[in-house]
Design an enzyme around this catalytic site. Structure first.
Site, PDB file in Angstrom:
ATOM      1  N   ASP A 487       0.815  -1.212   0.000  1.00 44.83           N
ATOM      2  CA  ASP A 487       0.000   0.000   0.000  1.00 44.83           C
ATOM      3  C   ASP A 487       0.850   1.265   0.000  1.00 44.83           C
ATOM      4  O   ASP A 487       0.329   2.370   0.068  1.00 44.83           O
ATOM      5  CB  ASP A 487      -1.018  -0.004   1.148  1.00 44.83           C
ATOM      6  CG  ASP A 487      -0.422  -0.422   2.468  1.00 44.83           C
ATOM      7  OD1 ASP A 487       0.809  -0.331   2.643  1.00 44.83           O
ATOM      8  OD2 ASP A 487      -1.194  -0.852   3.335  1.00 44.83           O
TER       9      ASP A 487
HETATM   10  C1  BGC Z   1       2.733   1.504   6.317  1.00 44.07           C
HETATM   11  C2  BGC Z   1       2.058   0.275   5.804  1.00 44.07           C
HETATM   12  C3  BGC Z   1       0.625   0.301   6.262  1.00 44.07           C
HETATM   13  C4  BGC Z   1      -0.036   1.589   5.832  1.00 44.07           C
HETATM   14  C5  BGC Z   1      -1.500   1.649   6.222  1.00 44.07           C
HETATM   15  C6  BGC Z   1       1.980   2.727   5.900  1.00 44.07           C
HETATM   16  O1  BGC Z   1       2.563   3.854   6.432  1.00 44.07           O
HETATM   17  O2  BGC Z   1       4.058   1.559   5.880  1.00 44.07           O
HETATM   18  O3  BGC Z   1       2.719  -0.878   6.234  1.00 44.07           O
HETATM   19  O4  BGC Z   1      -0.062  -0.761   5.742  1.00 44.07           O
HETATM   20  O5  BGC Z   1       0.658   2.697   6.309  1.00 44.07           O
HETATM   21  O6  BGC Z   1      -1.844   2.502   7.202  1.00 44.07           O
HETATM   22  C1  NOJ Z   2       0.530  -3.455   6.037  1.00 41.13           C
HETATM   23  C2  NOJ Z   2      -0.893  -3.566   5.617  1.00 41.13           C
HETATM   24  O1  NOJ Z   2      -1.692  -3.949   6.703  1.00 41.13           O
HETATM   25  C3  NOJ Z   2      -1.066  -4.556   4.499  1.00 41.13           C
HETATM   26  O2  NOJ Z   2      -2.391  -4.527   4.043  1.00 41.13           O
HETATM   27  C4  NOJ Z   2      -0.105  -4.265   3.386  1.00 41.13           C
HETATM   28  O3  NOJ Z   2      -0.248  -5.268   2.420  1.00 41.13           O
HETATM   29  C5  NOJ Z   2       1.310  -4.191   3.892  1.00 41.13           C
HETATM   30  N1  NOJ Z   2       1.391  -3.206   4.926  1.00 41.13           N
HETATM   31  C6  NOJ Z   2       2.329  -3.886   2.810  1.00 41.13           C
HETATM   32  O4  NOJ Z   2       2.301  -2.561   2.387  1.00 41.13           O
END
Ligand code: BGC
Ligand code: NOJ
Length: 814
Positions: A487
């Site tokens: 994400d």
């Molecule tokens: C993080 C991700 C997380 C996303 C959702 C990002 O800052 O690096 O791991 O899934 O925020 O809040």
């Molecule tokens: C944490 C999020 O919860 C998950 O949905 C996502 O796939 C990973 N970060 C990787 O960005």
């Protein structure tokens, strides 16, 4: 060095010094009432939803780090000395400190001036309350006169509002004190019909409910005025900060032991019966009193604790392995399965790193989590699948997350993460294989929870599939939307405004940037869907799904192959991401793992090539890095991924979630040595000896381990709530040990290290226990098998005849 040890017999991790590098936490509760608890009794509790029904207050990112908790103070009434047996908040020089984190409970205690004080914390099954059972022993030769003070700080329910809206909240706090029970009833007078209570088994010497009276002006929790002077103030909270504290006096002869029980709970009344007498402003306590009375009795506490232990014995007993590797055994048999249940309960909402406010239950997160817990709680998995599907949109898209209390899609983040819908297919396939419950596909499920919009769950899966095909880009690959699994790869975001959310900002139309990862996921999901359609007799759909999968596979091979590995994506200008042509971010882990898992490149050697590139460019002793080289600066067109300093999180961190994809891919190519090696590199138990570097709990996976570009290479962060739990569990149990549920029966296809002489697995599958003994005769992975003494062709154990509940399987690997 380590900070404790595994007690595998008791299924506990025993922490032997309180100053762990970070708070090492555990979870209390398995159904609706939950809490997190650290090794020094920090943490908080909530009912169902960590944001909307928070019972107690916790101060995230505080100094000291872990603050707000279930603290008990002891005081010697002769000397006036006082201390906390859990070390926090007083931080005295306690002796024989230990924290035993077990399955759904923690026991924290220590000895101070010959007084042993130990508290067992747990949530009884079926109840919305937690028990603190304090056991105090006088280990000295003199009689002692002691005081015990309990303490909790109530949260005014909505944790977000509680930590921001002080102009209102300093005036709303209310309590009732009735026969020694402290009731927290803020907002009960208006629209809430729930309250919290805090009770004690002993006769009280006093109580407090107003924080600043209990603590005294300008004091902290390390030196409450009431404790210091040895007497409560009997304060009643009006506004400000309601707390609960009981004061109990204990006289102990040498060698004498006493138990004191505290019960902290949540209760709802029917709206029509909130007050007693009706018309008054007093809480109606008729229905809660019997529960409180019950759990203040030692026998009820003992029985509830026994049931909790039996509950976990049963769940964990469903899959038990004995391999030559004790770290693998411990994770499979105890901690990884346990962590999968935590991700089931919490998704990504409440941990030491997740504030309980922001993220609710993630759509893709929870659908993937299913892979890890479906065999333990199939009925609840069913409910979860249906809840998730009900937040799907008519377009086939999905809210990225939903609130557990309301089960409604959460608009804060919205939708358009283009991988989300496909995970529903993956999750449902796992559910069907495990349970054989095909009836779930015929359940009418609404879209966006709108009554009248229902279609069969099976139809939801079709929409997930079409969602991808309706959104193909210039190369015929799936458009990425806001982002895919990563994400932080935000190819349509282009944010140059400080503080703007990468998760919700979209500044481009999104008609160009494509994801090879989604393509791989699509191939896998479409083939899963074809298997499902086949078994429903929908022949024409089978063809549709298989054709689309084959076409996508060709597209990946034609447009998504970079020569030595799979590309990651095309950006909004049609430039490659994750290619040797890039200066930074030349190779990414996700498409290598997932495309191979989907079977792409298996036939022509590209799969092998891709995995060898991973080994060469991404694998480190601490795990496999997400991408290399790290992004050294912020790239407007890549988004959040490049916002992290090199080596952290998605920017070249070791993201433990996707390491198992590579393990699984390696097993598909028959490489058990490499698969298990990767497994061991991130196995938290195997990393226990480097706790000083790893820093997180050695009993559960963390989302991330800092990559080699980071100054703190090898340091873990974000423990507990991560897809890492389910995927590693899946990789070790189903791909490496190779015992996997299929539509036809249980398959035995181990791909284990060549050096292993064998292993055993005892696994319950659809009500039958399979005791599987594998021994190695040669170095390979081919299986010869006898089932209950009869040799069978292939590696499938078909369902035994009705009535048979246990099956013995002998396997030779050669
Ligand atoms: C993080 C991700 C997380 C996303 C959702 C990002 O800052 O690096 O791991 O899934 O925020 O809040
Ligand atoms: C944490 C999020 O919860 C998950 O949905 C996502 O796939 C990973 N970060 C990787 O960005």
């Amino acid at each position: 060095m380590s900070y404790g040890f595994f007690d595998d017999k008791q299924r506990e991790y025993v922490i032997t010094r309180p100053d762990t590098p970070l708070p090492w936490i555990n979870y209390l509760g398995c159904e609706a009432y939950f809490g997190i608890i650290s090794n020094t009794a920090g943490g908080y509790s909530f009912y169902k939803d960590a944001r909307l029904r928070r019972l107690t207050r916790y101060r995230y990112n505080n100094a000291p780090f872990d603050f707000g908790g279930r603290y008990i103070y002891m005081r010697d009434n002769d000397s006036g000395r006082f201390w906390s047996p859990s070390w926090e908040p007083t931080q005295d020089k306690i002796e024989k400190y230990s924290c035993r984190h077990g399955m759904g409970y923690s026991i924290i205690g220590s000895t101070f001036e010959r007084i042993r004080a130990e508290t067992l914390y747990f949530v009884p099954l079926g109840e919305n309350l937690e028990i603190w059972q304090l056991v105090v022993t006088n280990e000295g030769k003199k009689p002692r006169r002691l005081s015990v003070f309990s303490s909790v700080e109530f949260c005014l329910w909505d944790a977000q509002d509680d930590s921001t809206n002080f102009q209102r909240n300093f005036s709303t706090g209310q309590v009732e004190i009735d026969r020694g029970v402290i009731y927290h009833k803020t907002e009960y007078r208006e629209r809430r019909n729930h309250f919290a209570y805090f009770a004690c088994s002993e006769k009280l010497a006093g109580y407090d409910t107003q924080r600043d009276v209990f603590l005294g002006a300008y004091r902290g929790w390390d030196r409450p005025a009431a404790v210091e002077r040895g007497r409560s103030f009997n304060s009643e909270a009006h506004g400000w900060a309601p707390i609960g504290s009981h004061h109990v006096k204990l006289s102990l002869k040498p060698g004498e032991t006493r138990r004191v029980i505290f019960v902290l709970g949540y209760h709802e009344n029917p709206v029509s019966g909130k007050f007693d007498p009706p018309g008054s402003q007093t809480i109606n306590k008729r229905s809660v009193k019997p529960t409180i009375a019950k759990y203040l009795k030692p026998a009820a506490v003992d029985a509830a604790f026994e049931s909790l232990r039996a509950y976990w014995d049963r769940l964990l007993g469903l899959y038990q392995a004995k391999t030559p590797d004790r770290h693998a055994n411990r994770m499979v048999n105890i901690w990884n399965a346990y962590q999968c249940m935590a991700t089931f309960n919490m998704s990504r909402s409440a941990s030491f790193y997740e504030s309980g406010i922001g993220r609710g239950l993630g759509f893709r997160d929870s659908t993937q989590d299913l892979l890890g817990f479906v065999h333990m709680v199939p009925e609840r998995a069913r409910e979860r699948v249906l809840d998730l599907a009900a937040t799907q949109l008519e377009s086939g898209g999905a809210y990225h997350q939903y609130q557990p209390l309301t089960k409604r899609g959460n608009n804060d983040v919205g939708s358009n993460f283009n991988d989300d819908p496909l995970w529903l297919i993956v999750g449902v396939a796992a559910y069907l294989k495990e349970t054989g419950d095909w009836s779930i596909l015929d359940v009418p499920v609404p879209y966006d929870n709108k009554p009248g919009s229902e279609s069969l769950l099976y139809e939801h899966l079709g929409r997930s599939f079409r969602y991808t095909l309706d959104r193909l880009g210039p190369h015929g690959l799936p458009l990425i939307g806001r982002a895919d699994w990563n994400d932080c790869l935000n190819l349509n975001c282009f944010s140059d405004t400080p503080g703007e959310s990468f998760q919700t900002t979209t500044n481009k139309e999104g008609k160009v940037a494509e994801s090879v990862f989604i393509a791989g996921l699509f191939v896998l999901a479409a083939r899963e869907l074809a298997e499902i359609a086949k078994r429903r007799g929908s022949t024409s759909e089978v063809q549709t799904y298989l054709k689309a999968a084959a076409r996508m596979e060709e597209t990946v091979l034609a447009q998504g192959w970079d020569g030595e590995w799979f590309l990651r994506a095309y950006d909004d200008s049609g430039r490659k991401v994750g290619s040797r042509e890039c200066d930074e971010g030349k190779i990414f882990i996700e498409p290598q793992g997932f495309c191979v898992m989907a079977g792409v490149g298996l036939g022509d050697g590209r799969a092998r090539k891709a995995l060898d590139s991973v080994n060469k460019m991404l694998a480190t002793p601490h795990g496999i890095i997400l991408q290399q080289p790290a992004y050294s600066k912020y790239y407007l067109h890549l988004g959040e991924i490049s916002s992290y300093p090199p080596g952290y999180k998605e920017n070249a961190g070791i993201f433990c979630h996707n390491n198992p994809w590579v393990m699984i891919a390696e097993t598909m190519l028959g490489n058990g040595d490499r698969a298990f090696d990767y497994y061991s590199r991130i196995n938290p138990s195997a990393r226990e000896k480097i706790s000083r570097i790893h820093r997180c709990e050695p009993y559960v996976y963390a989302q991330m381990i800092a990559g080699r570009d980071a100054p703190t290479y090898g340091e873990a962060k974000n423990s507990w709530l991560t897809g890492t739990a389910a995927w590693n569990y899946f990789a070790i149990t189903q791909s490496i040990l190779g015992i996997r549920p299929t539509y036809e029966g249980l398959v035995v296809a181990p791909v284990v290290p060549g050096s292993w002489k064998g292993f055993t697995v005892s696994r319950v599958f659809q009500g039958v226990r399979y005791d599987i003994r594998v021994s190695r005769k040669g170095k390979g992975n081919s299986v010869k098998m006898t089932v209950d003494g009869r040799s069978v062709e292939g590696n499938l154990i078909s369902r035994p005849t009705a009535g048979i509940t246990s099956v013995a399987v002998q396997v030779t690997l050669s």
